[in-house]
Enzyme design. Structure first.
Site, PDB file in Angstrom:
ATOM      1  N   CYS A   2      72.131   0.996  -4.650  1.00  0.00           N
ATOM      2  CA  CYS A   2      73.513   1.205  -4.263  1.00  0.00           C
ATOM      3  C   CYS A   2      74.367   0.741  -5.422  1.00  0.00           C
ATOM      4  O   CYS A   2      73.873   0.120  -6.359  1.00  0.00           O
ATOM      5  CB  CYS A   2      73.857   0.365  -3.037  1.00  0.00           C
ATOM      6  SG  CYS A   2      72.712   0.623  -1.678  1.00  0.00           S
ATOM      7  N   LYS A 573      70.622   8.114  -9.079  1.00  0.00           N
ATOM      8  CA  LYS A 573      70.416   8.087 -10.530  1.00  0.00           C
ATOM      9  C   LYS A 573      69.622   6.864 -10.979  1.00  0.00           C
ATOM     10  O   LYS A 573      68.798   6.950 -11.878  1.00  0.00           O
ATOM     11  CB  LYS A 573      71.794   8.100 -11.209  1.00  0.00           C
ATOM     12  CG  LYS A 573      71.747   8.178 -12.712  1.00  0.00           C
ATOM     13  CD  LYS A 573      71.607   9.590 -13.167  1.00  0.00           C
ATOM     14  CE  LYS A 573      71.533   9.719 -14.677  1.00  0.00           C
ATOM     15  NZ  LYS A 573      70.750  10.901 -15.057  1.00  0.00           N
TER      16      LYS A 573
END
Ligand code: AGP
Length: 578
Positions: A2, A573
């Site tokens: 996160c 990512k």
């Protein structure tokens, strides 16, 4: 996986928090939230979906001194408003954002519930504000007690975490970490400071940061910061300057992925200009000084490492590439082994753990990384930058090219003579020559369920990489393999019109193509003399130009299929969990 942010300043507004958070959304994008602490109250606005839809800024006070924000990639609890961060204690006075996993959350939750705490989410994170509340119950909420509380909470939780905490009435934020990244950004105007998962959230505001180490705790105020060690003694650490390329290219396309594919010639030029010869020379020397080199990485960076291993083998060095999550199962590191972690983000947990394992067994460690000041370059004994600049799309494209170019430069330092000066122009030519053909081809491929890609030698890693891109972006099942291996099993899957992309680098591949054509396959060749055409050149140039065609094909096929190109489902990512 996160993104977390904390801001302390005199004029913090929802826009600023959302803007900074948007710069981290590549770390996760299934839900998002903000807490604004005005001193009298802690207001929270959060929800499911991407940042703009999850947060209604109209519902928030337009000014505060402390803000927390979070963009989530769920691991515990489905994406929903309840599970979005920030999470709070029973009274809604302690707000927490967290990146990582608390492994013993079930056991802690059970104990807290017995003491009367009420939970409203399925997340592991929610135990943290309740543990803080429990420890502070009946105590002054002053700085000393809060720090002691955080120390106590750290002793209770097990797992990986970067956590930022805000308490009603306190104009400061507290952060602590283990294994997950957390850094401080120092604004030069002296009126604002930040916590963040990485420097990108504040790199438009400052170029000064401090990376926190495991076990440390820190607090930030609008005017300053303080870091403490595990025993709560003050640590004196000065901010470091960082350099981070965020230039907008002149190739602004509809999606970041396409802009980044088209930016590759520029990215390679930047590398050739900026990559420090001295640092690269030291890595080359380390390779020479060790009996063998092990490259360890995940996903696209692993494919770059496979090609890197091939190039270093060419240069006479014993080298192997291993997927980072399997390092411990396949590698016996020791003094004679150099382990190089290869990573775009510098945060991939599998790579961090592989390098830790290597170091504990006396292997020298080095790294090749794109994002500066991240965990991997900080934890390895030596590190080389690839200068690809910010890569925003989840799909790694320009960073793959710059990783491979770095390996090419190392192999040249080891005595190979592979000229790469013309690589930028050759990639540019490849894009210009093939883009329209690829658009047409993607219309034909968009309904396919399976695509096979075959290569050999330097194009074997490219076949794997193109297959990964086809899975990740247009969601088509694809398999990248060595051409020679097909007849040992996979040939059974070839039916009439099954598409097989052949990375034809030599005549041997023609024979393989013939064999699969006879089984009905539709061959799509890429070579110097076919419709999908790459320029003549050495093996590195050819491999990278071939890969560029694969990148464009994945992009345009995903566009035909209306896929969310820059933010594919279920992915993030930076993969900061194991
Ligand atoms: C590639 O397109 C993916 N985003 C993924 O495979 C990625 O390469 C992998 O997670 C490794 O990331 P890193 O390079 O940041 O370590």
């Amino acid at each position: 996986m996160c993104g977390i942010i904390g801001i302390t300043g005199n004029k913090v507004n929802p826009e600023k928090a959302i803007n900074m958070l948007s710069r981290l959304d590549y770390r996760g994008y299934d839900s998002a939230g903000i807490a604004l602490n005005t001193g009298e109250r802690v207001e929270i606005e959060k929800g499911k979906g991407k940042i703009q839809q999850a947060i209604n800024k109209e519902k928030l006070p337009n000014r505060s001194e402390v803000a927390l924000s979070h963009t989530r990639w769920s691991t515990h609890g489905e994406p929903s408003q309840e599970n979005a961060h920030p999470h709070t204690d029973c009274e809604g006075e302690i707000a927490v954002v967290h990146n990582g996993i608390i492994h013993n959350h079930d056991e802690l939750k059970e104990k807290l519930e017995k003491k009367g705490h009420e939970f409203c989410s399925d997340t592991d994170t929610e135990v943290i504000p309740h543990l803080i509340e429990e420890r502070l119950n009946g105590r002054e909420k002053n700085r000393k007690e809060v720090l002691k509380t955080i120390k106590k909470v750290k002793e209770q939780i097990k797992g990986e975490y970067a956590v930022v905490v805000s308490l009603k009435g306190r104009k400061e934020l507290y952060g602590f970490k283990k294994d997950s990244p957390l850094c401080i950004g120092i604004n030069p105007d002296g009126e604002e400071n930040y916590f963040s998962s990485d420097i990108y959230s504040f790199s438009h505001l400052t170029n000064q940061s401090i990376a926190l180490e495991d076990g440390e705790k820190a607090l930030i105020t609008p005017k300053g910061y303080q870091i403490y060690n595990g025993s709560l003694q003050k640590i004196n650490r000065q901010p470091e300057k960082f350099e981070w390329n965020q230039e907008k290219t002149n190739k602004e396309e509809e999606h970041h992925m396409l802009s980044e594919i088209k930016e590759q010639p520029e990215a390679v030029k930047r590398l050739l200009k900026k990559q420090n010869e001295e640092g690269l020379g030291r890595l080359t020397q380390l390779i020479k000084n060790h009996e063998r080199t092990v490259l360890t990485a995940s996903g696209t960076s692993y494919h770059a490492s496979l090609l890197g291993a091939h190039l270093l083998q060419d240069a006479g060095r014993e080298t192997q590439a291993i997927i980072a999550s399997e390092y411990q199962n396949y590698i016996k590191p020791g003094e004679k082994t150099l382990t190089i972690g290869v990573s775009q983000s510098g945060e991939t947990m599998d790579v961090v753990k592989a390098l830790k394992h290597a170091e504990q067994r006396n292997s020298t460690t080095s790294s090749i990384v794109n994002v500066p000041k991240t965990t991997i370059p900080r934890k390895t004994q030596h590190s080389v930058k690839i200068h690809a600049g910010q890569e925003i799309a989840v799909a790694s494209t320009k960073t793959f090219t710059n990783q491979v170019t770095t390996f090419a430069r190392i192999s040249n330092q080891l005595g190979e003579q592979k000229n790469i000066k013309k690589l930028p122009i050759k990639i540019e030519k490849t894009i210009n020559k093939n883009e329209e053909t690829i658009k047409d081809l993607s219309k034909q491929l968009k309904e396919e369920k399976h695509i096979y890609i075959i290569g050999e030698g330097p194009t074997y890693p490219i076949a794997r990489e193109i297959a990964l891109k086809l899975k990740e972006i247009p969601y088509i099942h694809a398999e990248g393999m060595m051409g020679g291996e097909l007849k040992h099993g996979t040939l059974a899957l070839i039916e009439n019109n099954t598409p097989v992309i052949s990375l034809r680098t030599n005549d041997k591949m023609l024979k393989t193509e013939e064999e699969i054509r006879s089984k009905g396959a539709k061959i799509i060749p890429i070579s110097t003399e076919t419709e999908l055409e790459i320029p003549e050149g050495n093996k590195i140039e050819k491999a990278l130009c071939t890969n560029t065609i694969g990148q464009l094909l994945s992009y345009y096929t995903a566009k035909e299929r209306n896929c969310p190109i820059d933010r594919p489902r279920n992915l993030a990512k930076a993969v900061t969990v194991q």
